[in-house]
Scaffold this active site. Sequence first.
Site, PDB file in Angstrom:
ATOM      1  N   HIS A 197       0.812  -1.217   0.000  1.00  0.00           N
ATOM      2  CA  HIS A 197       0.000   0.000   0.000  1.00  0.00           C
ATOM      3  C   HIS A 197       0.847   1.270   0.000  1.00  0.00           C
ATOM      4  O   HIS A 197       0.327   2.348  -0.277  1.00  0.00           O
ATOM      5  CB  HIS A 197      -0.936   0.001   1.212  1.00  0.00           C
ATOM      6  CG  HIS A 197      -2.016  -1.030   1.106  1.00  0.00           C
ATOM      7  ND1 HIS A 197      -2.892  -1.297   2.136  1.00  0.00           N
ATOM      8  CD2 HIS A 197      -2.364  -1.864   0.087  1.00  0.00           C
ATOM      9  CE1 HIS A 197      -3.733  -2.242   1.760  1.00  0.00           C
ATOM     10  NE2 HIS A 197      -3.425  -2.610   0.525  1.00  0.00           N
ATOM     11  N   SER A 201      -0.471  -1.077  -6.086  1.00  0.00           N
ATOM     12  CA  SER A 201      -0.350  -2.336  -6.824  1.00  0.00           C
ATOM     13  C   SER A 201       0.099  -2.100  -8.262  1.00  0.00           C
ATOM     14  O   SER A 201      -0.132  -1.041  -8.841  1.00  0.00           O
ATOM     15  CB  SER A 201      -1.697  -3.068  -6.833  1.00  0.00           C
ATOM     16  OG  SER A 201      -2.097  -3.404  -5.530  1.00  0.00           O
ATOM     17  N   LYS A 223     -15.235  -8.260  -6.464  1.00  0.00           N
ATOM     18  CA  LYS A 223     -14.436  -9.224  -7.226  1.00  0.00           C
ATOM     19  C   LYS A 223     -13.720 -10.189  -6.274  1.00  0.00           C
ATOM     20  O   LYS A 223     -13.642 -11.401  -6.542  1.00  0.00           O
ATOM     21  CB  LYS A 223     -13.418  -8.491  -8.102  1.00  0.00           C
ATOM     22  CG  LYS A 223     -12.600  -9.414  -8.995  1.00  0.00           C
ATOM     23  CD  LYS A 223     -11.635  -8.655  -9.879  1.00  0.00           C
ATOM     24  CE  LYS A 223     -12.365  -8.017 -11.035  1.00  0.00           C
ATOM     25  NZ  LYS A 223     -11.427  -7.438 -12.018  1.00  0.00           N
ATOM     26  N   ASP A 224     -13.220  -9.661  -5.147  1.00  0.00           N
ATOM     27  CA  ASP A 224     -12.608 -10.524  -4.139  1.00  0.00           C
ATOM     28  C   ASP A 224     -13.630 -11.494  -3.556  1.00  0.00           C
ATOM     29  O   ASP A 224     -13.312 -12.656  -3.281  1.00  0.00           O
ATOM     30  CB  ASP A 224     -12.005  -9.680  -3.011  1.00  0.00           C
ATOM     31  CG  ASP A 224     -10.634  -9.133  -3.373  1.00  0.00           C
ATOM     32  OD1 ASP A 224     -10.052  -9.622  -4.361  1.00  0.00           O
ATOM     33  OD2 ASP A 224     -10.143  -8.228  -2.676  1.00  0.00           O
ATOM     34  N   GLU A 267       4.844 -34.135  -0.265  1.00  0.00           N
ATOM     35  CA  GLU A 267       3.583 -33.667  -0.823  1.00  0.00           C
ATOM     36  C   GLU A 267       3.833 -33.047  -2.204  1.00  0.00           C
ATOM     37  O   GLU A 267       4.948 -32.650  -2.534  1.00  0.00           O
ATOM     38  CB  GLU A 267       2.950 -32.631   0.111  1.00  0.00           C
ATOM     39  CG  GLU A 267       2.329 -33.236   1.363  1.00  0.00           C
ATOM     40  CD  GLU A 267       0.984 -33.879   1.092  1.00  0.00           C
ATOM     41  OE1 GLU A 267       0.963 -34.964   0.460  1.00  0.00           O
ATOM     42  OE2 GLU A 267      -0.038 -33.327   1.510  1.00  0.00           O
TER      43      GLU A 267
END
Length: 378
Positions: A197, A201, A223-224, A267
């Site tokens: 921040h 971005s 959207k999130d 894994e």
Amino acid sequence: MYKVRQANPMENLLGLPSPVSFSIWWNGGSILGVLLGVQILTGLFLSMHYTADMTNTFASVIHIIRDTPGGWLFRNIHANGASLFFVFMYMHIGRGLYYQSYISQPRTWMVGVTIYVVSMGVAFVGYVLPWGQMSFWGATVITNLISAIPYIGPSAVEWVWGGFSVGQSTLNRFFSLHFILPFLIGGLSGLHLLFLHEKGSTNPLGEMSHMSKVPFHPYFTWKDFVGFLFAFFMLALLGFFYPFILGDPENFNQASSMVTPVHIQPEWYFLFAYAILRCIPNKLGGVIALVFSFAILYFLPLAASGKIAPASFTPPYQVVYWNLIAVFLMLTWLGACPIEEPYIMLAVPTTILYFLLYLILIMMPTLWVKLISNSDNS
């Protein structure tokens, strides 16, 4: 006298100027935050019934699944949530590589890579806790790699084990680390957001200007939210219908130091590094290559010249990037294959190509910017 009203942190977060060209690939960070919360919450409930005792550990996991109300669901979500976490982690890192976030936001990138490394440690120690066959032998093989360190290696292995082999002390230590380290990841995530921040971005166009930005809310919160629904759908699909599809059948057998599994493997999210380790005959060389297979991400901001060549307008960069993704998937597949020909033979050139493509990826933005500037001058 007029006083300027100070916005609270939530208003600053919701009103954060965000590029209008954000795509769905920018949902990865928020989804990872939600999945981290799910992992911490389910892990907290599981720890209330888990017993870190060699003789009762495996039975305590069975007790959680069979006898504890809702225990099967918490265990399925926690186990598969780790895999889903790494799916979105790799997608998030891949997005950062493609759009060269390591150049425009080096501090944010470095903290993000640290989160990735710590997450790998948390996932490894967590894989040991069920005390199944693959858990025990996976811990034995991976921790024994420390013995490759010259002079202090053998002593360091015994210090990690708390004895002369993987045992009760090892289990106690791994349980403590698995409980504590996720909170460190949470703190690093806060630092990651703080650095993000500060500068803002990146976006698909590669520019950082505030001219074409809109408030984060309501444009991107919705959207999130769609991304969260997708993540929860995948988690529910795995937890309810395919809880063991990503696990190893050997882990349904209680750990035994007298019986070695035919094919020991970690894994799936560690398989690319495991393939690199196996293809190098020298133990120390294999360990160094394994560490550099993910630690190379730290060197991307250091080696970059500060020049951004947006991948959307740089076809050679796209070619190198997608070849790197293909090589990564190839190594993941080879890591799950038996240690025999032709898999060993295929792993050697694939490993060389993996590191070579990273080197080209680092150099590409600078070379492309120079090429464009020279063509403009001519």
